[in-house]
Design an enzyme around this catalytic site. Structure first.
Site, PDB file in Angstrom:
ATOM      1  N   HIS A   1      16.721 -18.554 -11.958  1.00 19.19           N
ATOM      2  CA  HIS A   1      17.808 -19.510 -11.745  1.00 19.19           C
ATOM      3  C   HIS A   1      18.434 -19.934 -13.088  1.00 19.19           C
ATOM      4  CE1 HIS A   1      19.339 -22.508  -8.526  1.00 19.19           C
ATOM      5  NE2 HIS A   1      20.261 -22.335  -9.445  1.00 19.19           N
ATOM      6  N   GLU A  56      12.409 -21.501  -3.785  1.00 15.98           N
ATOM      7  CA  GLU A  56      12.179 -21.684  -5.228  1.00 15.98           C
ATOM      8  C   GLU A  56      11.189 -22.813  -5.488  1.00 15.98           C
ATOM      9  OE1 GLU A  56      15.721 -22.175  -7.564  1.00 15.98           O
ATOM     10  OE2 GLU A  56      16.749 -20.544  -6.546  1.00 15.98           O
ATOM     11  N   ARG A 112      22.907 -19.495  -3.363  1.00 20.19           N
ATOM     12  CA  ARG A 112      21.672 -20.172  -2.989  1.00 20.19           C
ATOM     13  C   ARG A 112      20.752 -19.138  -2.362  1.00 20.19           C
ATOM     14  NH1 ARG A 112      22.546 -23.627  -6.023  1.00 20.19           N
ATOM     15  NH2 ARG A 112      22.822 -25.866  -5.683  1.00 20.19           N
TER      16      ARG A 112
END
Length: 320
Positions: free
Chosen positions: A287, A269, A240
């Site tokens: 991602h 993000e 993360r």
């Protein structure tokens, strides 16, 4: 049973859901739910299929309880993904809502993207690809675009669950790397791997560090941990964005205090800081960890299995 789906899903997943449930499909590919949308979904549907970015905070559940006269209609939030730190699971349970995730479905694809980033960062592949596209490449030379070898190096894995072990296995058997890991408990991975009890010790010993801890480990790799790395060290984050202290990482990269970084996740993000985008010694991916059709189908089916269980009055198989 009314099912709310927060994002567009692969067609087979939508077909299965629509066959069994009265589905409300939000026609958005990437935009997360607003707080108002979350409250409305919780109070008008029996189950929700949501994903990364849909931030179900304690306040959201409090608002939904107030809107529902002290009771929430929804019985389940089925998360499409293994990480669920965007959902306050304790607040959900206190409000009478189960939370599930999709563990296992993402292991191999996430490990594969870690290997992609290791190779791209160590061999300066993203920088080289930009050079080739630019038309400015002057040709091959003995000292041009020198990266570093991967084979035989020491891999340090921060977090040694399913994904961490899958990464280590690939590095050990594919590249003959020595494996050390930092984890709360010792793991019998079935292959040689040394547990290191001090994170800074692991950061100092490893040539390549990969973070594979679950969400919630905010800034576990902080400035002092990054400062412990070798000047030739490389760090890869596929966990993360908030697992690595982003400002501290930018600082060590700008100073070339480490050789490079490979990132698939970011603190805020989809925003990627301009300071990171300006650096050549960092590889940036959007991602892509689970971005294969096979994996997304597995994730969707696992999420629907959890919904089916709750619809049948059973305990969902992937309760968190």
């Amino acid at each position: 049973m009314k099912l709310f789906i927060s994002r567009l899903m692969p067609d087979p997943i939508l077909a299965r859901a629509q066959k069994d449930y009265a589905v409300t499909l939000r026609p958005e590919a990437v935009r997360p739910l607003s707080e108002d949308e979350m409250v409305d979904a919780l109070t008008t549907h029996d189950a929700l299929l949501v994903t990364l970015g849909d931030r179900f905070t304690a306040e959201v559940f409090q608002r939904a309880l107030a809107a529902g006269g002290g009771k929430i209609r929804a019985r389940l939030i089925a998360n499409f993904g293994v990480g669920f730190n965007h959902i306050d699971a304790d607040a959900a349970r206190a409000a009478g809502v189960e939370v599930t995730n999709t563990p296992g479905a993402v292991t191999d694809s996430t490990a594969d993207i870690a290997l992609t980033l290791i190779l791209m960062t160590c061999r300066r592949a993203a920088e080289g690809e930009r050079l080739a596209r630019s038309g400015q490449w002057q040709g091959w030379g003995p000292v041009e675009m020198l990266g570093q070898h991967v084979t035989g190096k020491t891999l340090g894995v921060v977090g040694f669950g399913r994904i961490g072990q899958a990464i280590a296995q690939r590095c050990l058997y594919g590249f003959g790397m020595d494996v050390i890991y930092y984890n709360r408990s010792a793991k019998d991975a079935g292959f040689p791997a040394e547990k290191v009890d001090d994170l800074h010790d692991l950061m100092a010993r490893a040539d390549i560090v990969v973070t594979a801890v679950p969400g919630g480990n905010t800034n576990i790799v902080d400035g002092p941990a990054l400062a412990a790395m070798k000047s030739t060290g490389v760090i890869v984050n596929i966990a993360r964005g908030d697992v690595v202290e982003q400002d501290a990482l930018i600082d060590v990269l700008q100073r070339a205090a480490i050789a490079g970084a490979g990132l698939d996740v970011y603190r805020d993000e989809p925003a990627v800081p301009a300071a990171l985008r300006a650096l050549d010694n960092v590889v940036l991916l959007p991602h892509l960890g689970t971005s294969t059709l096979e994996v997304r189908l597995n994730m969707g089916n696992m999420a629907l299995d959890n919904i089916d269980a709750v619809a049948a009055g059973q305990v969902p198989p992937n309760r968190v």
